[in-house]
Scaffold this motif. Structure first.
Motif, short mmCIF file in Angstrom:
data_model
loop_
_atom_site.label_atom_id
_atom_site.label_comp_id
_atom_site.label_asym_id
_atom_site.label_seq_id
_atom_site.Cartn_x
_atom_site.Cartn_y
_atom_site.Cartn_z
N LEU A 124 -3.91 -1.26 16.49
CA LEU A 124 -3.70 -0.85 15.25
C LEU A 124 -2.20 -1.07 14.69
O LEU A 124 -1.37 -1.24 15.38
CB LEU A 124 -3.58 0.99 15.47
N GLU A 127 -1.14 1.95 9.41
CA GLU A 127 -1.60 2.89 8.81
C GLU A 127 -0.79 3.83 7.91
O GLU A 127 0.43 4.02 8.17
CB GLU A 127 -2.16 3.78 10.08
N ASP A 128 -1.35 4.29 6.98
CA ASP A 128 -0.53 5.23 6.11
C ASP A 128 -1.84 6.34 5.53
O ASP A 128 -2.83 6.42 6.27
CB ASP A 128 0.15 4.71 4.88
N ASP A 129 -1.45 7.06 4.50
CA ASP A 129 -2.23 7.93 4.07
C ASP A 129 -3.57 7.45 3.63
O ASP A 129 -4.71 8.41 3.46
CB ASP A 129 -1.62 8.75 2.93
N THR A 130 -3.64 6.28 3.07
CA THR A 130 -4.78 5.99 2.39
C THR A 130 -5.72 4.76 3.26
O THR A 130 -6.66 4.67 2.84
CB THR A 130 -4.56 5.33 0.90
N PHE A 131 -4.83 3.75 4.14
CA PHE A 131 -5.43 2.84 4.74
C PHE A 131 -4.99 2.66 6.23
O PHE A 131 -3.95 3.10 6.67
CB PHE A 131 -5.18 1.66 4.03
N LYS A 132 -6.11 2.09 7.18
CA LYS A 132 -5.41 1.72 8.29
C LYS A 132 -5.80 0.21 8.63
O LYS A 132 -7.06 -0.04 8.03
CB LYS A 132 -5.65 2.60 9.52
N GLU A 134 -6.69 -2.63 11.80
CA GLU A 134 -6.67 -2.73 13.12
C GLU A 134 -6.92 -4.26 13.24
O GLU A 134 -7.71 -4.82 12.41
CB GLU A 134 -8.01 -1.97 13.79
N THR A 150 -9.60 -0.37 6.86
CA THR A 150 -10.36 0.94 6.68
C THR A 150 -9.73 1.75 5.50
O THR A 150 -8.61 1.99 5.74
CB THR A 150 -10.49 1.80 7.91
N GLU A 151 -10.43 1.78 4.51
CA GLU A 151 -9.93 3.01 3.29
C GLU A 151 -10.32 4.19 3.85
O GLU A 151 -11.43 4.34 4.08
CB GLU A 151 -10.55 2.47 2.14
N LYS A 152 -9.43 5.19 3.85
CA LYS A 152 -9.73 6.45 4.42
C LYS A 152 -10.39 7.08 3.08
O LYS A 152 -10.42 6.87 2.03
CB LYS A 152 -8.24 7.31 4.49
#
Length: 316
Positions: A124, A127-132, A134, A150-152
């Motif tokens: 990883l 990462e934040d509230d909307t995306f991560k 890897e 990855t869009e959350k």
């Protein structure tokens, strides 16, 4: 969310194509864009595009070969001259910090914004509230990494028509419903939040693979991705050469996309032996024979990242 190609050639630039650089446009999601790799001449390509360096938020380097990072010092320097004042983070393999420190220091480049350089060895990286994001190690002549963005998932929208039927107008009660709280109207009607909120929006997954020949590291990054961007340096009649130079063929990219259950495949990083888009058609055809949802990357072209909908694995 859109992909925009600034460079699609492998190794060296040609008159038809520049070396590797890919923009992930997140204008609706973040009002920014991210860049993956920055080959020589990328800042010239940006000038010919709708992109603005002041909106560049993050820059990910797959590996330290020149055709993927020789444009980086110039672009970072020019960003300041073009009004870029917001912070910028560069991610890359060990060695990227030394490369930039030496390049920018020796040239006495002035960087009038906060520049953070983060080295990683996979895993990883953001990462934040909307995306991560890897990263995973691939198989190339030097350490090369692929990235999985990855869009959350996001909350579903309120059913405005249903709320209108209750006589409810936008206001504080809307806010409570969005937060998942049940409400009672002035008429004593109880409205359950679960009844008036659409299903959550499924986040999209974009996989951008660096230079690699077929290896185990590609599958976890590409699993169930909505869009896979994979190098296709050669057609499959040159599979032996591709293996020797630690690259992939178009057919091998398609085999990975099929195995991963991807939705769509974009081929890029083409050998200069294919001098035009027309000469790339055999690569496209051999990939489509295995994975029909395959397209050829083309510079200064936009490719939307479609969102899969519940019960529709193929997307919109």
């Amino acid at each position: 969310m859109e992909i925009y190609f600034l460079g699609t050639n492998a190794g060296v630039p040609t008159l038809q194509r520049n070396v590797t650089s890919i923009a992930l446009r997140l204008l609706e999601e973040r009002r920014t864009f991210w860049m993956f790799d920055c080959g020589e001449g990328t800042q010239h390509q940006v000038l010919r595009s709708p992109l603005r360096l002041g909106k560049l938020e993050k820059l990910f380097i797959t590996h330290l070969h020149g055709d993927h990072l020789f444009g980086l010092p110039g672009l970072l320097s020019s960003r300041g001259y073009q009004g870029g004042t917001s912070p910028l983070t560069v991610y890359g393999p060990p060695g990227i910090k030394a490369y930039l420190d030496i390049s920018l220091s020796a040239s006495q480049s002035r960087i009038p914004y906060k520049l953070e350089i983060i080295e990683h060895s996979g895993g990883l990286v953001f990462e934040d509230d909307t995306f991560k994001v890897e990263a995973g190690l691939l198989e190339h002549r030097i350490d090369s990494y692929g990235y999985r963005v990855t869009e959350k998932d996001s909350p579903g929208n309120l059913d405005a028509e249903l709320l209108k039927s209750y006589g409810l107008k936008p206001g504080p009660l809307y806010g409570k419903l969005k937060r998942g709280e049940d409400i009672t109207t002035e008429d004593g009607i109880v409205i359950r939040a679960a009844d008036v909120i659409h299903a959550p929006k499924r986040g999209r997954i974009v996989t951008i693979l660096g230079d690699t020949r077929p290896c185990q590291g590609t599958l976890p990054l590409a699993q169930d991705a909505d869009l896979i961007i994979h190098e296709a340096t050669f057609a499959h009649d040159l599979a032996d050469m591709a293996y020797q130079y630690h690259h992939s063929t178009a057919r091998q990219a398609a085999e990975l996309a099929r195995e991963a259950g991807g939705r769509e495949l974009l081929l890029t990083h083409f050998s200069s032996r294919y001098s035009s888009q027309e000469e790339l058609i055999p690569l496209l055809e051999e990939a489509q024979a295995i994975f029909p949802a395959t397209l050829l990357a083309e510079e200064f072209c936009t490719f939307p990242v479609h969102r899969r909908t519940p019960g529709n694995a193929s997307g919109e």
